[in-house]
Structure formats: C-alpha cells, structure tokens
Design a protein around this motif. Structure first.
Motif, PDB file in Angstrom:
ATOM      1  N   THR A 143       6.131 -64.860  29.979  1.00  0.00           N
ATOM      2  CA  THR A 143       5.570 -65.514  28.958  1.00  0.00           C
ATOM      3  C   THR A 143       4.473 -66.302  29.111  1.00  0.00           C
ATOM      4  O   THR A 143       4.474 -66.952  30.353  1.00  0.00           O
ATOM      5  CB  THR A 143       6.773 -66.282  28.215  1.00  0.00           C
ATOM      6  N   PHE A 144       3.643 -66.695  28.222  1.00  0.00           N
ATOM      7  CA  PHE A 144       2.511 -67.535  28.427  1.00  0.00           C
ATOM      8  C   PHE A 144       2.480 -68.410  27.000  1.00  0.00           C
ATOM      9  O   PHE A 144       2.365 -67.840  25.736  1.00  0.00           O
ATOM     10  CB  PHE A 144       1.092 -66.831  28.618  1.00  0.00           C
ATOM     11  N   ASN A 145       3.039 -69.765  26.859  1.00  0.00           N
ATOM     12  CA  ASN A 145       3.032 -70.562  25.760  1.00  0.00           C
ATOM     13  C   ASN A 145       3.881 -69.689  24.691  1.00  0.00           C
ATOM     14  O   ASN A 145       3.635 -69.829  23.477  1.00  0.00           O
ATOM     15  CB  ASN A 145       1.713 -70.734  25.065  1.00  0.00           C
ATOM     16  N   GLY A 146       5.031 -69.218  25.205  1.00  0.00           N
ATOM     17  CA  GLY A 146       5.813 -68.438  24.374  1.00  0.00           C
ATOM     18  C   GLY A 146       5.737 -67.179  23.951  1.00  0.00           C
ATOM     19  O   GLY A 146       6.507 -66.349  23.563  1.00  0.00           O
ATOM     20  N   LEU A 147       4.597 -66.386  24.317  1.00  0.00           N
ATOM     21  CA  LEU A 147       3.986 -65.213  24.133  1.00  0.00           C
ATOM     22  C   LEU A 147       4.420 -64.375  25.127  1.00  0.00           C
ATOM     23  O   LEU A 147       4.161 -64.759  26.404  1.00  0.00           O
ATOM     24  CB  LEU A 147       2.632 -65.172  23.786  1.00  0.00           C
ATOM     25  N   PRO A 148       4.933 -63.135  24.814  1.00  0.00           N
ATOM     26  CA  PRO A 148       4.996 -62.027  26.112  1.00  0.00           C
ATOM     27  C   PRO A 148       3.924 -61.726  26.694  1.00  0.00           C
ATOM     28  O   PRO A 148       3.059 -61.451  26.339  1.00  0.00           O
ATOM     29  CB  PRO A 148       5.783 -61.012  25.163  1.00  0.00           C
ATOM     30  N   VAL A 149       4.304 -61.508  28.059  1.00  0.00           N
ATOM     31  CA  VAL A 149       3.223 -61.104  28.890  1.00  0.00           C
ATOM     32  C   VAL A 149       3.887 -60.162  29.762  1.00  0.00           C
ATOM     33  O   VAL A 149       4.069 -60.203  31.003  1.00  0.00           O
ATOM     34  CB  VAL A 149       2.780 -62.073  29.813  1.00  0.00           C
ATOM     35  N   SER A 150       4.481 -58.964  29.218  1.00  0.00           N
ATOM     36  CA  SER A 150       5.234 -57.869  29.892  1.00  0.00           C
ATOM     37  C   SER A 150       5.164 -56.897  29.079  1.00  0.00           C
ATOM     38  O   SER A 150       4.874 -56.829  27.936  1.00  0.00           O
ATOM     39  CB  SER A 150       6.509 -58.555  30.226  1.00  0.00           C
ATOM     40  N   LYS A 151       6.373 -55.717  29.412  1.00  0.00           N
ATOM     41  CA  LYS A 151       6.294 -54.699  28.319  1.00  0.00           C
ATOM     42  C   LYS A 151       7.194 -55.021  27.332  1.00  0.00           C
ATOM     43  O   LYS A 151       7.535 -54.259  26.144  1.00  0.00           O
ATOM     44  CB  LYS A 151       6.745 -53.437  29.053  1.00  0.00           C
ATOM     45  N   GLU A 152       7.681 -56.441  27.181  1.00  0.00           N
ATOM     46  CA  GLU A 152       8.485 -56.938  25.857  1.00  0.00           C
ATOM     47  C   GLU A 152       7.581 -56.588  24.942  1.00  0.00           C
ATOM     48  O   GLU A 152       7.881 -56.681  23.703  1.00  0.00           O
ATOM     49  CB  GLU A 152       8.795 -58.321  26.574  1.00  0.00           C
TER      50      GLU A 152
END
Length: 343
Positions: free
Chosen positions: A252-261
């Motif tokens: 995550t970056f600042n709570g945002l997903p950074v993956s296949k999530e």
C-alpha cells in the motif's frame, strides 16, 4: 499452464536430481482462486519476471539457495546485469511435485512422510505485517479455528494496525482451494521435523524483512505476502516460484493498494464475486463448475493504470528503467485511487 504463468520442462526432475524448466510469465492475472480472468495486463509478465529475479539475486547474495538460474534472452539464461531488454521468461531448477490425491475423507499426504529430498513442500508460507479489516484471520479467530497463540499474538490487534512482530501463517499449496492450517498440521502433512518447520519460519521472516526494506525505500508499505519453498536433492531448503512481486504481496501507499489487490477491490461486491462465494459454500472443491456467473472485463482505463503500476514498481525497485515514458509512481497510484472511488 498455470493461471498466470506457463511452465516449459527442458529436463524432468528425478528422485536424485533436479530438472530444468522455464517459467513464462504471462500478462494474465487471477483472483479469488478463479484462475485466468478475462483481461490481459500489458507488460505484467515482464515486470513480474524482472522483479522476481531481482529478489532471487538479492537473497542469493545473502546466502539463500533458490531454484532461480536466470532470465532468458536470445535463448540463454542471464542475470539481470547481463540483460539488454525486459524478459518474461525465467530459467529455473525443477523439483518433484507430488499432488496429494483427494479421497472421500480428504487429501492424502502419505507420500510426503518418507521423502529424502528434491520435492516441493506442499505449503504456502504467509507473513502478515498488518491484518486488514475483513481478513480471513479475524474470521478464523471468531470461529475458533485458531487461537491468538497460534499466530504468535498476545492480544487481538485492531484492523490495519502495524503488528509489533509479523504473524507467520501457513496454508496448503496443492489443493483445489487453499486451506489455512495450524503449524502442527502443516508439519504433519508435509513430513517435516519440528526443526525444519522452524527453518521455514526463519526463511519467511528474512524474506519479509528484505521485501519490506526494499519497498520502504520508495515509500511503499509491505503489508503481507507469501513464499513457496522446497528441498533440493541434498535436502537443503530452497526458495522457489517467485516472491516480492505485486502478485505475491499486498503493498500500500498512503492506504491505497499497490498490488493485484486493486483488481480484488474492483470485483469485490460484484454479482460475479457474490456468485463465487455462494458456489464455494455449496462445494469447496467443485465450486467453479457450479458458479452461476463469469467475471466481466476491467474498464480499459483501469487496466492501463494497472499495467503502468506493475512497470513503474519494477523500474523503481530495481533502479533501472526497463519500461520507458511512465508517469511518476505516486501519480499512477493516485489515479488508481480515483478510479476505485468512482467505480
């Protein structure tokens, strides 16, 4: 062929010696145990292969044994420093894979009880640095399937709270639908000793630390991830499959997903997702055959942003511009957040 990568066998493994094979990382993706989803994510295969190779090479420098040989360019396996352009093909050492047969009373793991070496351990090892709201962990605790001590916890953490020390979890690897296990059960089905289980845990901890450290350098949080392991012909533990990628980890970056999530969030709550949950309740092994719906395609703009995310993360972590003309990573993530909010 797997749901997201293909395997070409160049030399089959036998009881005494590893084989040789090549993974072809595709642009396919898979979520919710469905298998291949309707869209291809451009350049995803190359981005995953490069990032996986980066972590294999880093862990080998630290003394770990792996099944990684190199990425294939012009028909030859090369290390990252030797590549002239991105490659989606990885040459690896192959281990024997013994799929446990399914009987009426469950899966039969008896074949694992007397193995000497050269086999894939039938477990998926999972580390959790955070436990998000809705995690299977909370459900398992509530149903009494596990206790806090099974996870190495003294008290129940709040959702999305950074854990003081990572939770080490384990599931089956070769069953139709992954099944979480207690560590004692994992040891019993895999035929490992208590000391060997501790060795697995130690390896999992170090891999977590390495991935966490590398992604923290670009401001990304490693919330959880998984690894796969096996034994070579000398019964030495080796790291296999691929690790540290946006498919194996939840970043995550600042709570945002950074993956296949990202794709899970897009589909979660859809009619198709509801149909998969309903089918799994009816039949845990044959649920896909009775699922009433198929998934719809991703919105084109979201698919393009996901492609850029995979490529940008690989550039940033490896420190090399494999993929050109990309906007800043933070801008890509922000745009994805806007897409998910407006879906």
């Amino acid at each position: 062929m797997g749901s997201v990568k293909d395997l070409k066998v160049l030399k089959k493994p036998n009881e005494d010696q590893e084989g040789i094979g090549r993974f072809k990382f595709s642009d396919r993706y898979s979520i919710f145990d469905w298998g291949e989803m309707p869209d291809l994510i451009p350049h995803k295969g190359e981005a995953i292969a490069l990032l996986g190779a980066y972590f294999f090479e880093k862990l080998e420098e630290m003394g770990f044994k792996t099944h990684y040989i190199g990425l294939v360019e012009d028909g030859k396996a090369k290390k990252l420093s030797q590549l002239e352009k991105p490659s989606s093909e990885m040459e690896i050492k192959l281990l024997n894979v013994l799929e446990p047969p399914l009987h009426q009373d469950g899966y039969d793991y008896s074949a694992y009880q007397n193995l000497k070496g050269n086999f894939l351990i039938p477990l998926e090892l999972i580390y959790r640095n955070y436990i998000p709201e809705g995690s299977s962990v909370f459900g398992r605790l509530k149903r009494g399937e596990i206790e806090l001590k099974d996870l190495g916890l003294d008290e129940l953490p709040s959702p999305d709270e950074k854990l003081e020390k990572p939770v080490l979890d384990v599931s089956t690897k070769l069953e139709v639908t992954d099944r979480y296990l207690k560590w004692d059960e994992a040891r019993a089905i895999s035929g490992l000793s208590a000391e060997e289980i501790e060795e697995l845990k130690d390896a999992l901890k170090v891999v977590n630390e390495v991935i966490t450290s590398e992604f923290s350098k670009i401001g990304i949080v490693n919330e959880d991830g998984k690894i796969e392991v096996g034994y070579n012909s000398q019964r030495e533990l080796i790291l296999v499959d691929v690790m540290g990628t946006l498919d194996e980890c939840r970043f995550t970056f600042n709570g945002l997903p950074v993956s296949k999530e990202i794709t899970r969030i897009h589909y979660r709550g859809s009619s198709w997702h509801a149909a998969t949950e309903e089918a799994k309740e009816k039949n845990r092994t044959q649920w896909k055959n009775i699922c009433a719906l198929n998934p719809e395609s991703l919105p084109p703009h979201l698919k393009d942003l996901i492609s850029k995310l995979y490529c940008s993360c690989t550039n940033e972590i490896t420190g090399q511009e494999w993929f050109k003309d990309l906007p800043p990573l933070k801008e890509i993530i922000s745009d994805i957040g806007g897409e998910l909010d407006g879906k």
